[in-house]
Design an enzyme around this catalytic site. Structure first.
Site, PDB file in Angstrom:
ATOM      1  N   ASP A  70       0.947  -1.176  -0.085  1.00  0.00           N
ATOM      2  CA  ASP A  70       0.005  -0.084   0.099  1.00  0.00           C
ATOM      3  C   ASP A  70       0.921   1.184   0.139  1.00  0.00           C
ATOM      4  OD1 ASP A  70      -2.265   1.726   0.474  1.00  0.00           O
ATOM      5  OD2 ASP A  70      -1.702   1.660   2.415  1.00  0.00           O
TER       6      ASP A  70
ATOM      7  N   ASP B 207      -0.174   5.243   0.816  1.00  0.00           N
ATOM      8  CA  ASP B 207      -0.598   6.084   1.787  1.00  0.00           C
ATOM      9  C   ASP B 207      -0.483   5.558   3.179  1.00  0.00           C
ATOM     10  OD1 ASP B 207      -2.445   8.651   0.520  1.00  0.00           O
ATOM     11  OD2 ASP B 207      -1.822   6.873  -0.733  1.00  0.00           O
TER      12      ASP B 207
ATOM     13  N   GLU C 127      -1.641  10.781   4.001  1.00  0.00           N
ATOM     14  CA  GLU C 127      -2.529  10.543   3.378  1.00  0.00           C
ATOM     15  C   GLU C 127      -2.698  11.604   2.191  1.00  0.00           C
ATOM     16  OE1 GLU C 127      -4.758   7.707   3.224  1.00  0.00           O
ATOM     17  OE2 GLU C 127      -3.606   7.065   4.852  1.00  0.00           O
TER      18      GLU C 127
ATOM     19  N   ASP D  47      -2.106  -0.925   5.710  1.00  0.00           N
ATOM     20  CA  ASP D  47      -2.445  -0.484   7.022  1.00  0.00           C
ATOM     21  C   ASP D  47      -4.030  -0.404   7.207  1.00  0.00           C
ATOM     22  OD1 ASP D  47      -3.026   3.068   7.008  1.00  0.00           O
ATOM     23  OD2 ASP D  47      -2.579   1.879   5.157  1.00  0.00           O
TER      24      ASP D  47
END
Length: 405
Positions: free
Chosen positions: A190, A192, A199, A346
């Site tokens: 992932d 961000d 983000e 996350d």
């Protein structure tokens, strides 16, 4: 009895000699002991050596000579000369074979207390498993230990140690100790709050003056309280009219997670392939992939017209199922079996991807993700992933010294 069985039976009944040396480490100790043993024409069955804070422990298992008492006296005299302790113990057979149910347990602490390590060792013993070997993977910025365990299936051990890890404030990873642990060849991350800090959509929203509104929706989506596609549509709408130049400003402000470059650089040296998949935006992820040398990237595309964001995305949204689909596509393109993939994320939209991978790692993740992933890391250093793959900090530093980036 088969021929192999007869050989194994004979080996189990063979007289053997265990020679153990302890003392202050310095060049020549191991050589001196082995040279003395060499004069007797013995065969080495096993050997292991470790040095802790300058203290050497050497164990050598050999075929037993007929005059082992004379050898014992000779080694005692050598010990006096070398100022070390040497013990000699006669027995039969080799080491006991490791029992079925082999696991590699990685413990990461910041710091790792004796209380914490004792608790983990106690839970391993409670399951009936045995600790076969302990070795250090890293001493800073975290302390990481790897424990080879046998006697209990990894899944049963994982459940017990995960609970104890939470109580002790430690990150615990339990993996199958077989050959395929070393075969992980594709890393899918992932972006961000994993590869990068923060983000991107919130950074863009700050430029649009809509940060608080967008951040609240992002938090709900990452906890799994909102449908990701719906939440993305709502958040992107808040960016309508933002100049395209804001994308460059946001990219320039991005901070990678600590250890991100080390992780990518080290594993690329070992022939791994990397992919990033994001519910964020290709205008950012494509540049990240080019900068870091990442092989594959997939993300949503922001629609742009007349030099401004329209508040919409182009094409199908990369959501929770889309991330898992991307992982499978990357694995197919790189000719990597899914069992040899590692996924890192996350948020709730990473759950399907983590489940599809051979090893799913929740990195500083929301509780729902921590509970579902194979393992989790709560320290901020992305390169701690290396320890889960059996790579030590010393090996990383040596490679960096030999091949500066």
């Amino acid at each position: 009895m088969t021929e192999l069985g007869a050989v194994e039976k004979a080996a189990a009944e063979r007289p053997t000699l265990l020679v153990t040396l302890t003392g202050t480490d310095r060049p020549g100790l191991t050589s001196a002991v082995l040279s003395t043993l060499a004069t007797r024409g013995l065969d080495v069955i096993d050997a292991e050596q470790v040095v802790l804070r300058g203290r050497l422990v050497l164990g050598v298992l050999l075929t037993a000579p007929h005059d082992h008492k004379n050898l014992k006296e000779e080694l005692k005299a050598l010990a006096d000369i070398l100022d070390v302790d040497i013990s000699v113990k006669k027995g039969v057979g080799d080491n006991e074979p490791r029992r079925k149910g082999r696991s590699q347990v990685t413990i990461i602490g910041h710091p790792l207390s004796a209380t914490g390590l004792a608790a983990i060792a106690g839970r391993i013993a409670d399951t009936g498993a045995n600790i076969d070997r302990i070795s250090r993977m890293a001493r800073y910025p975290v302390t990481a230990m790897e424990i080879a365990v046998s006697g209990v299936e990894p899944e049963a051990l994982r459940t017990v140690l995960a609970q104890e890890g939470v109580r002790q404030g430690l990150d615990i990873a339990v993996q199958d100790g077989g050959l395929y642990r070393r075969a992980k060849r594709l890393i899918v991350m992932d972006v961000d709050s994993t590869l990068i800090q923060g983000e991107v959509i919130e950074m863009l929203a700050a430029h649009a003056g809509r940060l608080d509104e967008v951040a609240a929706v992002t938090e709900q989506a990452m906890r799994g309280e909102l449908d990701f596609a719906e939440s993305l549509t709502h958040r992107v709408a808040a960016l309508e009219g933002l100049p395209v130049s804001a994308l460059d400003q946001v990219y320039d402000a991005i901070e990678l997670a600590p250890g991100a470059r080390t992780l990518v650089r080290t594993l690329k040296r070992l022939g791994y392939q990397f992919a990033i998949v994001s519910g964020g935006f290709s205008q950012i992820t494509d540049k990240l992939a080019a900068e870091l040398g990442i092989d594959y990237a997939k993300a949503n595309e922001l629609e742009i017209a007349d030099g401004k964001l329209t508040g919409r995305v182009v094409g199908e949204i990369v959501d929770r199922p889309g991330k898992a689909t991307a992982l499978r596509q990357f694995a197919e393109r790189s000719r990597t079996p899914l069992t040899q993939t590692v996924a890192i994320g996350d948020g709730a939209n990473d759950l399907d991807m983590l489940a599809a991978a051979g090893l799913g790692v929740a990195f500083n993740a929301k509780p729902v993700v921590r509970a579902a992933a194979d393992t989790h890391l709560s320290v901020p250093y992305l390169d701690t992933i290396l320890y889960l793959l059996g790579i030590t900090r010393e090996e990383v530093e040596t490679a960096d010294d030999e091949f500066p980036a």
